[in-house]
Design a protein around this motif. Sequence first.
Motif, PDB file in Angstrom:
ATOM      1  N   LEU A 136       0.820  -1.216   0.000  1.00  0.00           N
ATOM      2  CA  LEU A 136       0.000   0.000   0.000  1.00  0.00           C
ATOM      3  C   LEU A 136       0.852   1.263   0.000  1.00  0.00           C
ATOM      4  CD1 LEU A 136      -2.847  -0.952   2.507  1.00  0.00           C
ATOM      5  CD2 LEU A 136      -3.017  -0.726   0.028  1.00  0.00           C
ATOM      6  N   SER A 137       2.006   1.196   0.619  1.00  0.00           N
ATOM      7  CA  SER A 137       2.868   2.380   0.672  1.00  0.00           C
ATOM      8  C   SER A 137       3.324   2.798  -0.725  1.00  0.00           C
ATOM      9  CB  SER A 137       4.082   2.119   1.558  1.00  0.00           C
ATOM     10  OG  SER A 137       4.832   1.015   1.059  1.00  0.00           O
ATOM     11  N   GLY A 167       0.364   4.169  -2.567  1.00  0.00           N
ATOM     12  CA  GLY A 167       0.102   5.528  -2.082  1.00  0.00           C
ATOM     13  C   GLY A 167       1.066   6.528  -2.688  1.00  0.00           C
ATOM     14  N   ALA A 199      -6.530   4.567  -6.632  1.00  0.00           N
ATOM     15  CA  ALA A 199      -7.253   4.936  -5.417  1.00  0.00           C
ATOM     16  C   ALA A 199      -8.322   3.896  -5.095  1.00  0.00           C
ATOM     17  CB  ALA A 199      -7.886   6.312  -5.592  1.00  0.00           C
ATOM     18  N   ILE A 248      -6.610   0.797  -3.603  1.00  0.00           N
ATOM     19  CA  ILE A 248      -6.206   1.038  -2.216  1.00  0.00           C
ATOM     20  C   ILE A 248      -7.417   1.002  -1.285  1.00  0.00           C
ATOM     21  CG2 ILE A 248      -5.268   2.778  -0.641  1.00  0.00           C
ATOM     22  CD1 ILE A 248      -3.465   3.725  -2.927  1.00  0.00           C
TER      23      ILE A 248
END
Length: 418
Positions: A6-7, A10, A81, A84
């Motif tokens: 996820l990092s 992001g 997006a 995520i």
Amino acid sequence: MNDVPLSILGGILFSLILFSAFFSSSETGMLSINKYRLKHLVKNGNKSAARVSKLLERPDRLIGIILIGNNFVNILASAIATIIAVRIWGDAGVAIATGALTLIVLIFAEVTPKTLATIHPEKIAFPASWVLSLLLKVLYPLVVVVNTLSNGLLRIFGIHHHQSDNDKLNSEELRTIVNEASGLIPAAHQEMLLSILDLEKVSVEDIMVPRNEVVGIDIEDSIEEIIEQICQSRHTRMPVYNGEINKVIGILHARHAAQFLREPNPTKASLLKATLEPYFIPESTSLNTVLLNFQKDHQQMGIVVDEYGDVQGIAALEDVLEEIVGEFTPPQQDEEEEIQTLEDGSFRIEGTTHIRDINKALNWHLPTDGPKTLNGLIIETLEFIPEHPISLRVGNYLIEIQEIEQKVVKYAKLQQQR
């Protein structure tokens, strides 16, 4: 994508939002830049300005590359997006991602960067032109395809992408620009520029010396009277006529007059030999045309005539230039000013004063579409020639006739009513 941390996702999303902000600000900066300042910078050799100017030569291609990039990063940002949000909140993440990304893109990638670009278009457009020029080269085939389809669609409605008059200004728009630039150019220069724009609206009839004030030489007078008149004249050029002003023979210049006076026995024949051919101007001719004709024909004074060929007055180059730069010389000591301020705040004005001069001097708005002088305005309003002092009103202006001489208003007192 499910295996990507996820990092990292992001970080990619954050980068895409920055790219979206770049494309949005670039579009606004490019289209908001001052075209005339840009041309000035290009002329002075500014390379960034030249690059921006080249991109703006084909706005369809510029818009094409910006929108291709902007739509690509926005759609990709929406997809990431959503991934995520789904990984964090499950099926509810789709709605959360849509709402959150819409708000983020609106604030950080649209409104804020576009506002910044509107305030500082050059600071945004000049650096962005590097990236956009490179992207245009890389994605040129795609841009051409998109533009071909888009321009084809416009042609269906009779619109061609090269049809644009946005860079052209008419005289009224140019006047607005000069007025808006009051803090950038000296007031005197601004007034001269506005006066130049006014030349096409003003006819020679508005600035000429009327025939009753023309000082000329009547060839029927005795040679002694002619010589005395030449010696006492303050004018550098005088019309020479035969009996009456309508029979103009020529123009006598002061230089030629001096040569004439140095002759042992000056005669009328030598005087006529010293005169120049008269130059005639139709009374309806605009001042910009008069100025151009003076320059083309190397003239400095003309005889103003009406449609019947009757002389209405004379106009000199100095009169035209004074419309641009103002009066060259103050009144002579034995001449009163045409407009005199009285103690009560009103004005004593000569009847022969041009209405345009009154409006310009006092910032008034007396009508100028009819008579050209104050005397003419009074007579037209009254519809008769006054024989004794009376008062009248023209719009917001109170006029009190003070002196009448030979059926002409010599002086009148004027006051603006608030």
